[in-house]
Scaffold this motif. Structure first.
Motif, PDB file in Angstrom:
ATOM      1  N   GLY A  46       8.133  14.167  -3.575  1.00 30.81           N
ATOM      2  CA  GLY A  46       8.781  14.955  -2.539  1.00 30.81           C
ATOM      3  C   GLY A  46       9.758  15.972  -3.084  1.00 30.81           C
ATOM      4  N   CYS A  47      10.358  15.700  -4.230  1.00 30.87           N
ATOM      5  CA  CYS A  47      11.365  16.596  -4.791  1.00 30.87           C
ATOM      6  C   CYS A  47      10.863  17.144  -6.116  1.00 30.87           C
ATOM      7  CB  CYS A  47      12.677  15.842  -5.002  1.00 30.87           C
ATOM      8  SG  CYS A  47      13.948  16.859  -5.747  1.00 30.87           S
TER       9      CYS A  47
ATOM     10  N   VAL B 248       3.722   5.548  -5.903  1.00 24.41           N
ATOM     11  CA  VAL B 248       3.608   5.530  -7.366  1.00 24.41           C
ATOM     12  C   VAL B 248       2.477   6.443  -7.808  1.00 24.41           C
ATOM     13  CG1 VAL B 248       3.005   4.067  -9.334  1.00 24.41           C
ATOM     14  CG2 VAL B 248       4.634   3.253  -7.635  1.00 24.41           C
ATOM     15  N   ARG B 249       1.361   6.404  -7.108  1.00 29.22           N
ATOM     16  CA  ARG B 249       0.220   7.260  -7.447  1.00 29.22           C
ATOM     17  C   ARG B 249       0.578   8.744  -7.311  1.00 29.22           C
ATOM     18  NH1 ARG B 249      -5.021   5.620  -4.507  1.00 29.22           N
ATOM     19  NH2 ARG B 249      -4.847   3.942  -5.996  1.00 29.22           N
ATOM     20  N   ASP B 250       1.281   9.092  -6.222  1.00 25.32           N
ATOM     21  CA  ASP B 250       1.711  10.475  -6.031  1.00 25.32           C
ATOM     22  C   ASP B 250       2.684  10.906  -7.121  1.00 25.32           C
ATOM     23  OD1 ASP B 250       0.149  10.730  -3.807  1.00 25.32           O
ATOM     24  OD2 ASP B 250       1.789  10.518  -2.364  1.00 25.32           O
ATOM     25  N   LYS B 251       3.589  10.026  -7.498  1.00 26.82           N
ATOM     26  CA  LYS B 251       4.568  10.342  -8.530  1.00 26.82           C
ATOM     27  C   LYS B 251       3.870  10.608  -9.865  1.00 26.82           C
ATOM     28  CE  LYS B 251       8.903  10.173 -10.067  1.00 26.82           C
ATOM     29  NZ  LYS B 251       9.925  11.102  -9.692  1.00 26.82           N
ATOM     30  N   LYS B 252       2.857   9.815 -10.200  1.00 26.41           N
ATOM     31  CA  LYS B 252       2.126  10.006 -11.452  1.00 26.41           C
ATOM     32  C   LYS B 252       1.351  11.316 -11.455  1.00 26.41           C
ATOM     33  CE  LYS B 252       1.535   5.231 -12.877  1.00 26.41           C
ATOM     34  NZ  LYS B 252       0.581   4.146 -13.150  1.00 26.41           N
TER      35      LYS B 252
ATOM     36  N   LEU C  82       0.824  -1.214   0.000  1.00 23.98           N
ATOM     37  CA  LEU C  82       0.000   0.000   0.000  1.00 23.98           C
ATOM     38  C   LEU C  82       0.856   1.261   0.000  1.00 23.98           C
ATOM     39  CD1 LEU C  82      -2.835  -1.045   2.480  1.00 23.98           C
ATOM     40  CD2 LEU C  82      -3.030  -0.732   0.004  1.00 23.98           C
ATOM     41  N   VAL C  83       1.962   1.232   0.722  1.00 24.79           N
ATOM     42  CA  VAL C  83       2.869   2.383   0.740  1.00 24.79           C
ATOM     43  C   VAL C  83       3.467   2.599  -0.642  1.00 24.79           C
ATOM     44  CG1 VAL C  83       5.068   3.225   1.647  1.00 24.79           C
ATOM     45  CG2 VAL C  83       3.382   2.251   3.195  1.00 24.79           C
ATOM     46  N   ILE C  84       3.934   1.539  -1.271  1.00 28.64           N
ATOM     47  CA  ILE C  84       4.512   1.658  -2.613  1.00 28.64           C
ATOM     48  C   ILE C  84       3.465   2.125  -3.604  1.00 28.64           C
ATOM     49  CG2 ILE C  84       5.498   0.322  -4.515  1.00 28.64           C
ATOM     50  CD1 ILE C  84       6.970  -1.328  -2.383  1.00 28.64           C
TER      51      ILE C  84
END
Length: 43
Positions: A31-32, A22-26, A16-18
């Motif tokens: 974070g950066c 991945v969802r946030d990155k898309k 779930l964390v991964i």
């Protein structure tokens, strides 16, 4: 038997964390942002 249950629960949490990362990155919410001049972590 207890070890298997704990490992299965841990695998679900890690998955779930991964998935969230991945969802946030898309969606561009990583974070950066790649702009160090506006980074709060830089001095």
């Amino acid at each position: 038997m207890g070890t298997i249950v704990v490992l299965a629960g841990l695998a679900v949490v890690v998955g779930l964390v991964i998935r969230g990362m991945v969802r946030d990155k898309k969606q561009g919410r990583s974070g950066c942002g790649g702009d160090c001049s506006h980074c709060r972590g830089c001095h």
